[in-house]
Design a protein around this motif. Structure first.
Motif, PDB file in Angstrom:
ATOM      1  N   ASN A  77       0.825  -1.204   0.000  1.00 34.44           N
ATOM      2  CA  ASN A  77       0.000   0.000   0.000  1.00 34.44           C
ATOM      3  C   ASN A  77       0.859   1.252   0.000  1.00 34.44           C
ATOM      4  N   ASN A  78       1.967   1.211   0.731  1.00 40.25           N
ATOM      5  CA  ASN A  78       2.872   2.361   0.780  1.00 40.25           C
ATOM      6  C   ASN A  78       3.426   2.662  -0.607  1.00 40.25           C
ATOM      7  N   THR A  79       3.769   1.629  -1.368  1.00 42.88           N
ATOM      8  CA  THR A  79       4.288   1.808  -2.729  1.00 42.88           C
ATOM      9  C   THR A  79       3.216   2.416  -3.635  1.00 42.88           C
ATOM     10  N   MET A  80       1.971   1.929  -3.508  1.00 45.10           N
ATOM     11  CA  MET A  80       0.881   2.476  -4.322  1.00 45.10           C
ATOM     12  C   MET A  80       0.621   3.934  -3.966  1.00 45.10           C
ATOM     13  N   ASP A  81       0.664   4.270  -2.665  1.00 45.43           N
ATOM     14  CA  ASP A  81       0.460   5.657  -2.244  1.00 45.43           C
ATOM     15  C   ASP A  81       1.536   6.565  -2.827  1.00 45.43           C
ATOM     16  N   GLN A  82       2.797   6.097  -2.807  1.00 43.72           N
ATOM     17  CA  GLN A  82       3.889   6.894  -3.354  1.00 43.72           C
ATOM     18  C   GLN A  82       3.725   7.082  -4.859  1.00 43.72           C
ATOM     19  N   SER A  83       3.282   6.035  -5.569  1.00 41.19           N
ATOM     20  CA  SER A  83       3.072   6.143  -7.017  1.00 41.19           C
ATOM     21  C   SER A  83       1.969   7.137  -7.327  1.00 41.19           C
ATOM     22  N   ARG A  84       0.888   7.091  -6.574  1.00 37.38           N
ATOM     23  CA  ARG A  84      -0.208   8.039  -6.786  1.00 37.38           C
ATOM     24  C   ARG A  84       0.251   9.459  -6.503  1.00 37.38           C
ATOM     25  N   ARG A  85       1.005   9.634  -5.420  1.00 39.16           N
ATOM     26  CA  ARG A  85       1.498  10.963  -5.070  1.00 39.16           C
ATOM     27  C   ARG A  85       2.394  11.504  -6.181  1.00 39.16           C
ATOM     28  N   ARG A  86       3.290  10.647  -6.712  1.00 38.30           N
ATOM     29  CA  ARG A  86       4.174  11.077  -7.794  1.00 38.30           C
ATOM     30  C   ARG A  86       3.378  11.461  -9.032  1.00 38.30           C
ATOM     31  N   LEU A  87       2.354  10.676  -9.359  1.00 39.17           N
ATOM     32  CA  LEU A  87       1.509  10.986 -10.513  1.00 39.17           C
ATOM     33  C   LEU A  87       0.812  12.324 -10.318  1.00 39.17           C
ATOM     34  N   PHE A  88       0.244  12.565  -9.137  1.00 41.33           N
ATOM     35  CA  PHE A  88      -0.430  13.826  -8.856  1.00 41.33           C
ATOM     36  C   PHE A  88       0.555  14.987  -8.925  1.00 41.33           C
ATOM     37  N   ASN A  89       1.722  14.828  -8.320  1.00 42.42           N
ATOM     38  CA  ASN A  89       2.726  15.903  -8.336  1.00 42.42           C
ATOM     39  C   ASN A  89       3.198  16.202  -9.745  1.00 42.42           C
ATOM     40  N   ARG A  90       3.343  15.185 -10.591  1.00 44.52           N
ATOM     41  CA  ARG A  90       3.766  15.401 -11.975  1.00 44.52           C
ATOM     42  C   ARG A  90       2.705  16.209 -12.714  1.00 44.52           C
ATOM     43  N   ARG A  91       1.437  15.889 -12.513  1.00 46.88           N
ATOM     44  CA  ARG A  91       0.351  16.622 -13.164  1.00 46.88           C
ATOM     45  C   ARG A  91       0.318  18.061 -12.677  1.00 46.88           C
ATOM     46  N   ALA A  92       0.462  18.237 -11.360  1.00 41.37           N
ATOM     47  CA  ALA A  92       0.411  19.588 -10.801  1.00 41.37           C
ATOM     48  C   ALA A  92       1.554  20.447 -11.340  1.00 41.37           C
ATOM     49  N   GLN A  93       2.713  19.848 -11.554  1.00 42.16           N
ATOM     50  CA  GLN A  93       3.846  20.611 -12.071  1.00 42.16           C
ATOM     51  C   GLN A  93       3.626  21.007 -13.526  1.00 42.16           C
ATOM     52  N   GLN A  94       2.815  20.266 -14.255  1.00 40.69           N
ATOM     53  CA  GLN A  94       2.549  20.584 -15.653  1.00 40.69           C
ATOM     54  C   GLN A  94       1.527  21.708 -15.792  1.00 40.69           C
ATOM     55  N   ALA A  95       0.728  21.936 -14.764  1.00 38.86           N
ATOM     56  CA  ALA A  95      -0.287  22.987 -14.823  1.00 38.86           C
ATOM     57  C   ALA A  95       0.399  24.342 -14.842  1.00 38.86           C
ATOM     58  N   ILE A  96      -0.030  25.200 -15.751  1.00 36.26           N
ATOM     59  CA  ILE A  96       0.487  26.571 -15.780  1.00 36.26           C
ATOM     60  C   ILE A  96      -0.528  27.428 -15.047  1.00 36.26           C
ATOM     61  N   ARG A  97      -0.098  28.037 -13.978  1.00 33.75           N
ATOM     62  CA  ARG A  97      -0.952  28.898 -13.169  1.00 33.75           C
ATOM     63  C   ARG A  97      -0.900  30.321 -13.727  1.00 33.75           C
ATOM     64  N   PRO A  98      -1.832  31.189 -13.314  1.00 32.96           N
ATOM     65  CA  PRO A  98      -1.805  32.577 -13.785  1.00 32.96           C
ATOM     66  C   PRO A  98      -0.464  33.263 -13.467  1.00 32.96           C
ATOM     67  N   PRO A  99      -0.127  34.312 -14.214  1.00 37.55           N
ATOM     68  CA  PRO A  99       1.149  34.996 -13.975  1.00 37.55           C
ATOM     69  C   PRO A  99       1.216  35.561 -12.556  1.00 37.55           C
ATOM     70  N   TRP A 100       2.412  35.638 -12.054  1.00 36.54           N
ATOM     71  CA  TRP A 100       2.735  36.125 -10.707  1.00 36.54           C
ATOM     72  C   TRP A 100       2.230  35.220  -9.592  1.00 36.54           C
ATOM     73  N   SER A 101       1.764  34.013  -9.930  1.00 39.38           N
ATOM     74  CA  SER A 101       1.288  33.079  -8.913  1.00 39.38           C
ATOM     75  C   SER A 101       2.435  32.605  -8.028  1.00 39.38           C
ATOM     76  N   ARG A 102       2.097  32.330  -6.802  1.00 33.65           N
ATOM     77  CA  ARG A 102       3.061  31.702  -5.893  1.00 33.65           C
ATOM     78  C   ARG A 102       3.331  30.288  -6.391  1.00 33.65           C
ATOM     79  N   THR A 103       4.227  29.567  -5.721  1.00 34.50           N
ATOM     80  CA  THR A 103       4.524  28.192  -6.141  1.00 34.50           C
ATOM     81  C   THR A 103       3.245  27.369  -6.137  1.00 34.50           C
ATOM     82  N   ASP A 104       3.246  26.293  -6.888  1.00 38.53           N
ATOM     83  CA  ASP A 104       2.034  25.497  -7.049  1.00 38.53           C
ATOM     84  C   ASP A 104       1.482  24.992  -5.719  1.00 38.53           C
ATOM     85  N   ILE A 105       2.349  24.555  -4.827  1.00 35.57           N
ATOM     86  CA  ILE A 105       1.889  24.060  -3.524  1.00 35.57           C
ATOM     87  C   ILE A 105       1.233  25.186  -2.741  1.00 35.57           C
TER      88      ILE A 105
END
Length: 163
Positions: free
Chosen positions: A2-30
């Motif tokens: 389960n720990n491995t699956m949780d880490q894989s899901r987290r990595r997938l979510f983080n990869r998607r979030a990093q691909q999102a372009i936020r509006p200009p002057w936005s703070r970091t994605d987190i």
């Protein structure tokens, strides 16, 4: 397991979030996703309608129809402390041309250059082939003006590489 699956899901979510372009002057994605209330005020304020409700209802940028004019209306409309000082650089983005570019295939096309107000896209003449495109990274604002006019959808806007 389960720990491995949780880490894989987290990595997938983080990869998607990093691909999102936020509006200009936005703070970091987190920081952005922690503070954003998903009120849509920035979406409604955008003069070129490039901000849309993305994953989880958070604002994202789509350059497929228009560019960012850096009007700061999204910053002004937001009631939360989501944005950095608009006097600073709006974001760390740049245009990238991939190998499907018509000019790289020998077809004369300079639609991206014609759309670039910053004059960050140049074409170098070459004997026996179409002029070859180059992006001057110091001039590129990442506004996305070059994305929609490209007939082969060969231009994307991505994070700048650190120098």
């Amino acid at each position: 397991m389960n720990n491995t699956m949780d880490q894989s899901r987290r990595r997938l979510f983080n990869r998607r979030a990093q691909q999102a372009i936020r509006p200009p002057w936005s703070r970091t994605d987190i920081e952005f996703t922690d503070i954003c209330t998903r009120c849509n005020l920035c979406i409604e304020a955008c003069e070129t309608a490039i901000i849309f409700r993305g994953d989880g209802g958070f604002p994202e940028i789509n350059f497929s129809q228009a560019e960012c004019t850096f009007c700061t209306k999204c910053v002004s409309a937001c009631k939360e402390p989501l944005f950095n000082d608009p006097q600073q650089e709006p974001w760390q983005l740049r245009a990238v041309i991939d190998n499907s570019c018509l000019a790289l295939s020998g077809i004369w096309c300079q639609a991206c250059k014609d759309a670039c107000d910053a004059r960050a896209i140049t074409f170098t003449p070459a004997i026996g082939c179409a002029p070859q495109p180059a992006i001057m990274l110091d001039s590129c604002t990442g506004c996305g003006a070059c994305v929609s006019p490209c007939p082969s959808q060969s231009i994307s806007i991505t994070a700048k590489e650190p120098r």
